[in-house]
Design a protein around this motif. Structure first.
Motif, PDB file in Angstrom:
ATOM      1  N   THR A 211       5.566 -22.311   6.385  1.00  0.00           N
ATOM      2  CA  THR A 211       6.400 -21.536   6.764  1.00  0.00           C
ATOM      3  C   THR A 211       5.370 -21.989   8.832  1.00  0.00           C
ATOM      4  N   LEU A 212       6.483 -21.976   9.601  1.00  0.00           N
ATOM      5  CA  LEU A 212       5.091 -22.651  11.320  1.00  0.00           C
ATOM      6  C   LEU A 212       4.487 -21.606  11.138  1.00  0.00           C
ATOM      7  N   PRO A 213       4.316 -20.440  11.270  1.00  0.00           N
ATOM      8  CA  PRO A 213       3.478 -18.598  11.892  1.00  0.00           C
ATOM      9  C   PRO A 213       2.565 -18.626  10.563  1.00  0.00           C
ATOM     10  N   PHE A 214       2.677 -19.660   9.160  1.00  0.00           N
ATOM     11  CA  PHE A 214       1.465 -19.530   7.847  1.00  0.00           C
ATOM     12  C   PHE A 214       0.417 -20.639   8.705  1.00  0.00           C
TER      13      PHE A 214
ATOM     14  N   VAL B  46      -9.388 -24.727  22.448  1.00  0.00           N
ATOM     15  CA  VAL B  46      -7.824 -25.020  22.101  1.00  0.00           C
ATOM     16  C   VAL B  46      -7.451 -26.235  21.405  1.00  0.00           C
ATOM     17  N   VAL B  47      -8.768 -27.350  22.150  1.00  0.00           N
ATOM     18  CA  VAL B  47      -8.154 -28.829  21.819  1.00  0.00           C
ATOM     19  C   VAL B  47      -8.052 -28.898  20.414  1.00  0.00           C
ATOM     20  N   SER B  48      -9.065 -28.856  20.147  1.00  0.00           N
ATOM     21  CA  SER B  48     -10.149 -28.839  19.040  1.00  0.00           C
ATOM     22  C   SER B  48      -8.407 -28.089  17.443  1.00  0.00           C
ATOM     23  N   TYR B  49      -8.004 -26.904  18.138  1.00  0.00           N
ATOM     24  CA  TYR B  49      -6.959 -26.469  17.574  1.00  0.00           C
ATOM     25  C   TYR B  49      -5.776 -27.278  17.733  1.00  0.00           C
ATOM     26  N   VAL B  50      -5.172 -27.713  18.860  1.00  0.00           N
ATOM     27  CA  VAL B  50      -4.121 -28.059  18.733  1.00  0.00           C
ATOM     28  C   VAL B  50      -3.642 -29.335  18.044  1.00  0.00           C
TER      29      VAL B  50
ATOM     30  N   ARG C  51      -0.555 -32.548   9.934  1.00  0.00           N
ATOM     31  CA  ARG C  51       0.870 -32.764   9.895  1.00  0.00           C
ATOM     32  C   ARG C  51       0.708 -34.315   9.998  1.00  0.00           C
ATOM     33  N   ILE C  52      -0.009 -35.434  10.179  1.00  0.00           N
ATOM     34  CA  ILE C  52      -0.161 -36.651   9.870  1.00  0.00           C
ATOM     35  C   ILE C  52      -0.335 -36.796   8.870  1.00  0.00           C
ATOM     36  N   GLY C  53      -1.219 -36.010   7.798  1.00  0.00           N
ATOM     37  CA  GLY C  53      -2.298 -36.226   6.538  1.00  0.00           C
ATOM     38  C   GLY C  53      -1.282 -35.678   5.785  1.00  0.00           C
TER      39      GLY C  53
ATOM     40  N   ILE D 188       2.478 -36.370   5.961  1.00  0.00           N
ATOM     41  CA  ILE D 188       3.221 -37.578   6.127  1.00  0.00           C
ATOM     42  C   ILE D 188       2.338 -38.501   5.213  1.00  0.00           C
ATOM     43  N   VAL D 189       1.469 -38.847   5.945  1.00  0.00           N
ATOM     44  CA  VAL D 189       0.981 -40.193   4.827  1.00  0.00           C
ATOM     45  C   VAL D 189       0.410 -39.212   3.465  1.00  0.00           C
ATOM     46  N   ALA D 190      -0.311 -38.587   2.690  1.00  0.00           N
ATOM     47  CA  ALA D 190      -0.167 -37.886   1.641  1.00  0.00           C
ATOM     48  C   ALA D 190       0.875 -38.364   0.682  1.00  0.00           C
ATOM     49  N   LYS D 191       1.817 -37.728   1.420  1.00  0.00           N
ATOM     50  CA  LYS D 191       3.404 -37.719   0.302  1.00  0.00           C
ATOM     51  C   LYS D 191       4.283 -39.567  -0.096  1.00  0.00           C
ATOM     52  N   LYS D 192       3.532 -39.796   1.327  1.00  0.00           N
ATOM     53  CA  LYS D 192       3.363 -41.454   1.263  1.00  0.00           C
ATOM     54  C   LYS D 192       3.235 -42.617   0.749  1.00  0.00           C
ATOM     55  N   ALA D 193       1.969 -41.568  -0.275  1.00  0.00           N
ATOM     56  CA  ALA D 193       0.738 -42.725  -0.656  1.00  0.00           C
ATOM     57  C   ALA D 193       1.136 -41.891  -1.764  1.00  0.00           C
TER      58      ALA D 193
END
Length: 102
Positions: A26-29, A74-78, A85-87, A89-94
């Motif tokens: 979930t988003l909060p998690f 703040v920069v590193s958290y964002v 999220r990108i990782g 997506i890539v892992a699911k496709k791989a």
């Protein structure tokens, strides 16, 4: 980053979010579980980078550390949220089967 092989900060973040009663995937998690690794890595990076830039023994070392810490956090958290999220997506496709009938 090699320290993460010995110290499972992501798993610690997941455990922290779980103790708060948040449900996995979930988003909060995701927001809360990323706080622990970001705090760990950001603190280490800021300590080292400030020391390299102003000198570890400089009398204003801690002033420079606290001035940089919050901006870098703040920069590193964002960026960690985006990278995770990108990782995923890539892992699911791989990890999909190569043959559609398998």
């Amino acid at each position: 980053m090699l320290i993460s092989l010995l110290l499972p900060v992501k798993m610690m973040g997941d455990a922290f979010a779980g103790k708060l009663g948040l449900k996995h995937d979930t988003l909060p998690f995701g927001l809360i579980s990323n706080l622990v690794p970001t705090l760990f890595y950001n603190t280490g990076a800021t300590l080292i980078l400030v020391g390299v830039n102003v000198g570890f023994g400089a009398p204003y070392y801690w002033n420079a550390f606290w001035a940089d810490f919050f901006v870098m956090f703040v920069v590193s958290y964002v960026l960690s949220l985006i990278a995770e999220r990108i990782g995923m997506i890539v892992a699911k496709k791989a990890c999909q089967p190569l043959h559609p009938h398998l």
